[in-house]
Design an enzyme around this catalytic site. Structure first.
Site, PDB file in Angstrom:
ATOM      1  CG  ASP A 221      -1.717   1.233   1.158  1.00 64.03           C
ATOM      2  OD1 ASP A 221      -2.935   0.991   1.001  1.00 64.03           O
ATOM      3  OD2 ASP A 221      -1.350   2.108   1.639  1.00 64.03           O
TER       4      ASP A 221
ATOM      5  CE1 TYR B 148       0.408   7.690   2.716  1.00 64.48           C
ATOM      6  CE2 TYR B 148       1.300   5.525   1.855  1.00 64.48           C
ATOM      7  CZ  TYR B 148       0.344   6.491   2.334  1.00 64.48           C
ATOM      8  OH  TYR B 148      -0.780   5.946   3.153  1.00 64.48           O
TER       9      TYR B 148
END
Ligand code: A2P
Length: 289
Positions: free
Chosen positions: A49, A54
């Site tokens: 994931d 990010y």
């Protein structure tokens, strides 16, 4: 009950999702992301994931390739960021994520945060417009399952009025001390699969004495208890770690069962380790907008 992390939960679109995923929030891009993802796949994870925001999609993709595990054996999720709302931008954002990851399809793509009333009075239409982009990607075979993250029941109900392809996953913060059980129940009742981000409360619940005392009864670490807690709620945990022993250890949660009484005690804990990120309450210039 599942027997290992590769066992799959069947989602409402009929596809399977491995019951524990490897989380990568706050994992730095480059060698760290690459090595950790490679290690996680070697240790037995088959579900990774990540998210555009990010900033580690390149390293995550490198780790997948370095592992030698076939792409088709890995369930890969990434997420659409809040700056990319709307039909055209959504499609471009998904393409950019796939390019960064070095893949030509995604198993699951999530709206990372809903647009909410505090951001725009047209929040429903904005989410619907983003969703049309998701549906186009789905129909073109570039994304195999569609979902959302950080949606509460009223955000889901608003999206449902527009959605031709229904979201099959809602990924929310979930751990002892902040379990959002009302939302979990709502999602599960309408057939959605719930995923847990920060199943260890970002590490903040691990020092909690009450949780530690329950873990001690089973002779397991507090981290394992938290992962097991999610599984016993039918929730798919996504523990994050950059530490090899922990990455492996977090998979080793299939040889004990938390009793109904202890589940109830964990359910009822007062707030511990809550991130404070709530979709409707965030200030307009917030962490996610
Ligand atoms: P690290 O990445 O340095 O190993 P969450 O998944 O809830 O976001 O929690 C992630 C945090 O919990 C990270 O700080 C991670 O540290 C830590 N962590 C992950 N697994 C374990 C474990 N088995 N024992 C202790 N801490 C852990």
């Amino acid at each position: 009950m599942m027997k290992n992390a590769q066992d799959k939960v069947i989602m409402s679109d009929g596809r399977g999702i491995p019951c524990i995923g490897y989380g990568t929030w706050q994992t730095p891009d480059g060698e760290t992301a690459k090595n950790c993802v490679k290690y996680a796949l070697e240790a037995g994870y088959r579900h990774i994931d990540t998210a555009a925001c990010y900033g580690n999609e390149v390293g995550v993709g490198e780790g997948i390739r370095a592992s030698g595990v076939a792409r088709g054996d890995i369930f890969l999720t990434t997420k659409h960021w809040v700056t990319e709302r709307g039909y055209e931008k959504t499609i471009a954002a998904a393409e950019a994520s796939m390019k960064a990851l070095g893949v030509d399809y995604l198993d699951l793509y999530l709206i990372h945060w809903p647009c909410v009333a505090r951001v725009s009075e047209n929040w429903r239409e904005i989410n619907a417009d983003t969703w049309r982009g998701f549906e186009k990607l789905y129909r073109d075979g570039k994304i195999l399952s569609l979902g959302v993250s950080n949606f509460e029941p009223h955000h889901l109900a608003a999206l449902d009025r527009f959605a031709e392809v229904k979201p099959v996953v809602n990924q929310i913060e979930f751990h002892p001390g902040y379990n959002q059980l009302t939302n979990v129940k709502y999602c599960q009742e309408i057939g959605m699969t719930v995923e847990a981000w920060s199943p260890l409360g970002c590490g903040k619940v691990l020092g909690d004495e009450r949780i530690g005392a329950i873990a001690a009864k089973y002779g397991v670490s507090t981290a394992k208890l938290c992962i097991r807690y999610a599984l016993q709620h039918g929730v798919v945990p996504l523990p994050k770690s950059v530490t090899p022993e922990r990455i492996s250890d977090n998979l080793d949660v299939f040889d004990f069962t938390i009793s109904p009484e202890d589940m109830r005690e964990l359910d009822a804990l007062p707030s511990v380790g809550e991130s404070g990120f709530h979709p409707d309450d965030a200030p307009a210039e917030s962490y996610y907008d």
